[in-house]
Design an enzyme around this catalytic site. Structure first.
Site, PDB file in Angstrom:
ATOM      1  N   ILE A  52      94.757 103.661 105.401  1.00 34.43           N
ATOM      2  CA  ILE A  52      93.904 102.867 104.529  1.00 34.43           C
ATOM      3  C   ILE A  52      93.086 103.810 103.653  1.00 34.43           C
ATOM      4  CG2 ILE A  52      92.066 101.142 104.401  1.00 34.43           C
ATOM      5  CD1 ILE A  52      94.662 100.050 105.542  1.00 34.43           C
ATOM      6  N   LYS A  59      88.007 104.494  99.762  1.00 34.54           N
ATOM      7  CA  LYS A  59      87.172 103.737  98.829  1.00 34.54           C
ATOM      8  C   LYS A  59      87.476 102.253  98.921  1.00 34.54           C
ATOM      9  CE  LYS A  59      85.600 103.469  94.037  1.00 34.54           C
ATOM     10  NZ  LYS A  59      85.705 104.068  92.675  1.00 34.54           N
ATOM     11  N   CYS A 106      90.009 115.644  97.764  1.00 37.61           N
ATOM     12  CA  CYS A 106      90.656 114.361  97.487  1.00 37.61           C
ATOM     13  C   CYS A 106      91.819 114.577  96.522  1.00 37.61           C
ATOM     14  CB  CYS A 106      89.642 113.389  96.882  1.00 37.61           C
ATOM     15  SG  CYS A 106      90.385 111.839  96.313  1.00 37.61           S
ATOM     16  N   ASP A 161      86.117 117.564 100.510  1.00 37.61           N
ATOM     17  CA  ASP A 161      86.004 116.900 101.808  1.00 37.61           C
ATOM     18  C   ASP A 161      85.722 117.973 102.851  1.00 37.61           C
ATOM     19  OD1 ASP A 161      86.688 114.330 100.783  1.00 37.61           O
ATOM     20  OD2 ASP A 161      88.807 114.881 100.832  1.00 37.61           O
TER      21      ASP A 161
END
Length: 271
Positions: free
Chosen positions: A81, A84, A177, A184
């Protein structure tokens, strides 16, 4: 097939005014796994553990309720998933009435399971913070490093000698990302039994993710696969605890199927 570029990442989007499960954006895991030579039967089991810090809804009388939650997405699910989209989905609950907290929990679990393609468990609350952390840190090693990517499995090696069982840790993992390029940050822990892993090489390897662009889950699977191939441990556990963004943090863990004992579950001090 959904791709990261099709998601809401890097785009201005209007926050939802009402409950909308279509906001959840699944991304197939297959492409990321193919990039590291994974196909067919997986060499690991595990889950992506999400911590949700900003969860709110209305009760049956319209009074706001707030909670935290822990979500477990099995790594066997065909899709991950996108983060955002999960943030936007959870925000879509803010103005929605539910008869009970259990109804909220069940609705989130159902919606995530539908999108991920496997049963996702949801429970209210968060694991405790462990200020010390698990394992022996390798971050104080006095070495010079000038390679920040792409990830280089050639750094990984073992020493001949007695088989060991140990836990090593580093707070120096950074990836980016794949759509926005945002950094990250994560702490990573690996537990294994096998020939001693060369610690300097391991640290160089982890730092070589610094300019790498990939999702959290795929970075952990790459680390697991590279260690499995290069170091051939009898069993292996890799877990990364990424720092929070948008009210969520992601903690992918991958373990050998024959892992003898369950893992302790906790949050990193930076979370």
């Amino acid at each position: 097939m959904n791709t990261p570029e099709d998601s809401s990442l890097g785009r201005e989007v209007a926050y939802p005014s009402g409950y909308d499960p279509s906001l959840l954006f699944p991304i197939p895991r297959a492409a990321g796994r193919a990039a590291v030579g994974l196909s067919g039967a997986l060499p690991f089991v595990g889950r992506d553990r999400w911590h949700a810090y900003e969860l709110s809804w209305l009760d049956a009388h319209g009074k706001p309720c707030v909670a935290t939650a822990t979500l477990h997405v099995p790594c066997e699910s065909p899709a991950l998933i996108e983060s955002k989209s999960l943030k936007l989905y959870l925000n879509s609950l803010n103005a929605t009435r539910f008869n009970s907290a259990e109804a909220v929990r069940a609705r989130i679990a159902t919606d995530l399971s539908t999108r991920a393609g496997a049963d996702v468990s949801v429970e209210f609350g968060l694991p405790p913070i462990d200020a010390v952390g698990e394992g022996e840190s390798i971050d104080a090693l006095d070495i010079a490093i000038d390679d920040y990517g792409p990830p280089k499995a050639d750094y990984l090696a073992t020493h001949a000698g007695t088989v060991v069982e140990e836990v090593l840790a580093s707070a120096l993992l950074k990836s980016n990302c794949p759509v926005t390029g945002q950094p990250d940050w994560a702490s990573v822990t690996l537990r294994y039994r096998g020939a001693p892993i060369d610690r300097e090489g391991l640290l160089r390897y982890l730092v070589s993710f610094r300019d790498h662009a990939d999702f959290h889950e795929q970075c952990v699977e790459r680390i697991f696969q590279d260690l499995l191939v290069r170091c051939a441990p009898q069993w292996l556990v890799v877990e990364a605890r990424y720092t929070r963004r948008g009210g969520l943090d992601i903690n992918p863990v991958r373990t050998s199927p024959q892992m003898p004992t369950p893992l302790s579950i906790f949050r990193d001090l930076r979370q």
